[in-house]
Write an enzyme that holds these catalytic residues in place. Sequence first.
Site, PDB file in Angstrom:
ATOM      1  CB  THR A 173      -0.560  -0.015   1.266  1.00 22.08           C
ATOM      2  OG1 THR A 173      -1.814  -0.812   0.860  1.00 22.08           O
ATOM      3  CG2 THR A 173      -2.440   1.268   1.634  1.00 22.08           C
ATOM      4  CG  ASP A 233      -1.877  -6.677  -2.513  1.00 24.56           C
ATOM      5  OD1 ASP A 233      -2.358  -6.072  -2.124  1.00 24.56           O
ATOM      6  OD2 ASP A 233      -1.250  -7.460  -1.318  1.00 24.56           O
ATOM      7  CB  SER A 234       2.273  -7.744   0.992  1.00 20.77           C
ATOM      8  OG  SER A 234       1.402  -8.649   1.468  1.00 20.77           O
ATOM      9  CG  ASP A 262      -2.763  -8.042   3.534  1.00 18.35           C
ATOM     10  OD1 ASP A 262      -3.308  -7.558   4.081  1.00 18.35           O
ATOM     11  OD2 ASP A 262      -3.160  -7.339   2.656  1.00 18.35           O
ATOM     12  CB  THR A 269       0.514 -12.211  14.389  1.00 19.16           C
ATOM     13  OG1 THR A 269      -0.502 -12.737  13.850  1.00 19.16           O
ATOM     14  CG2 THR A 269      -0.226 -11.267  15.225  1.00 19.16           C
ATOM     15  CB  THR A 285      -1.648 -21.950  21.761  1.00 19.09           C
ATOM     16  OG1 THR A 285      -3.244 -21.149  21.630  1.00 19.09           O
ATOM     17  CG2 THR A 285      -1.452 -20.734  21.109  1.00 19.09           C
ATOM     18  CD  GLN A 286      -7.758 -22.792  16.629  1.00 18.80           C
ATOM     19  OE1 GLN A 286      -8.234 -22.403  17.589  1.00 18.80           O
ATOM     20  NE2 GLN A 286      -8.006 -23.940  16.198  1.00 18.80           N
ATOM     21  CB  CYS A 287      -3.980 -18.303  22.408  1.00 21.17           C
ATOM     22  SG  CYS A 287      -5.909 -19.426  23.171  1.00 21.17           S
TER      23      CYS A 287
HETATM   24  N1  ASP Z   1      -2.807  -5.391   0.677  1.00 21.23           N
HETATM   25  C1  ASP Z   1      -1.090  -4.628   1.212  1.00 21.23           C
HETATM   26  C2  ASP Z   1      -0.576  -5.523   0.683  1.00 21.23           C
HETATM   27  O1  ASP Z   1      -0.084  -6.297   1.639  1.00 21.23           O
HETATM   28  C3  ASP Z   1      -1.676  -3.813   1.922  1.00 21.23           C
HETATM   29  C4  ASP Z   1      -0.655  -3.151   3.080  1.00 21.23           C
HETATM   30  O2  ASP Z   1       0.145  -2.638   2.307  1.00 21.23           O
HETATM   31  O3  ASP Z   1      -0.763  -2.702   3.869  1.00 21.23           O
HETATM   32  O4  ASP Z   1       0.040  -5.797  -0.102  1.00 21.23           O
END
Ligand code: ASP
Length: 342
Positions: A15, A59-60, A92, A167, A278-280
């Site tokens: 972004t 885009d990631s 992302d 995360t 863990t999912q936590c």
């Molecule tokens: N969709 C974008 C990406 O991960 C979101 C971002 O850059 O924050 O490339």
Amino acid sequence: MLYKSKILLIYTGGTIGMRKDFETGALKAFNFSKLLQRIPELKQLDCEIETISFENPIDSSNMNPEEWAKIATIVADNYVSFDGFVVLHGSDTMSYSASALSFMLENLSKPVIFTGSQLPIGDLRTDAKENLITAIQIASLRHNDAPVISEVCLYFEYKLYRGNRTTKINAEHFKAFTSPNYPELVESGVHLKLNPELFLPKNENKEFKVHKNLDNNVAIIKMFPGISEAVLSAILDIPNLKGVVLETYGAGNAPTEEWFLNLLKKAISRGLHIVNVTQCSGGSVRMGQYETSTGLKEIGVISGKDITTEGAITKLMYLLGQKTAQKDFKAIFERALRGEMV
Ligand code: ASP
């Protein structure tokens, strides 16, 4: 004359450098040189900055091991000439990439800091400038003629985290990341507040190594009440599958039903590596604390302890890519290699 750090800015996409497509209205990556023109402040920084861009910024969501290898190659090719690296990356999958690169770059003695933004750099309310400028400042920090940070990190919204501990938690807020099981290494306020006791130790005397070989014959299985034998066995039977991250409940708990444990047991005896995470969002796997995890421990499931899912899946790809011996795999996985777990 005072030494000025040399920082390489690596633009992969995201972004931060996107613009609205005229026809569709969707955000897409655009030319990096135009991006830099939008941040004249960079010239005021007390360091030398050079830039390099992916030929086709992405885009990631399109990140993958080949793209990670491209980032690793850029760092490796420029390692001697620069004091630090700032990787501009979409948010992302940034935690996956920071985790992967932490394993791929062994014995780092220089910072590699991932950052990006929730709003494009051209947006009036953008968070990109603060993220980028402070990430560069932190990458430039030196003490006793050496960089202060010597690990793969992620900087976002006033905090520098160990990359493989992070995360993404929010698609809307500027505070998009958290590090649930490890405190921030640096906090940016009026001053930069460093917590050096949390940094990884320096690796100056060890040879810097780059590992580009990752094995993506892996899967993530998220447990849910009602998961069926058909679904689980279909995944575990995927040809050539070598490793699975099993997201369990709480402190690493899962059903005690016979069919469930038998499926896992058979897969492990075939040579599949199963890692319990863990999912936590916070806390650690403790197999054996409850009856519902004793069976997993007995059949040889690997404990992911307090690792993130992003850390676990990339560590699996890395250790498989390294052709780690079957008999040593569990012991090596359960050891912290880059500060990714306790
Ligand atoms: N969709 C974008 C990406 O991960 C979101 C971002 O850059 O924050 O490339």
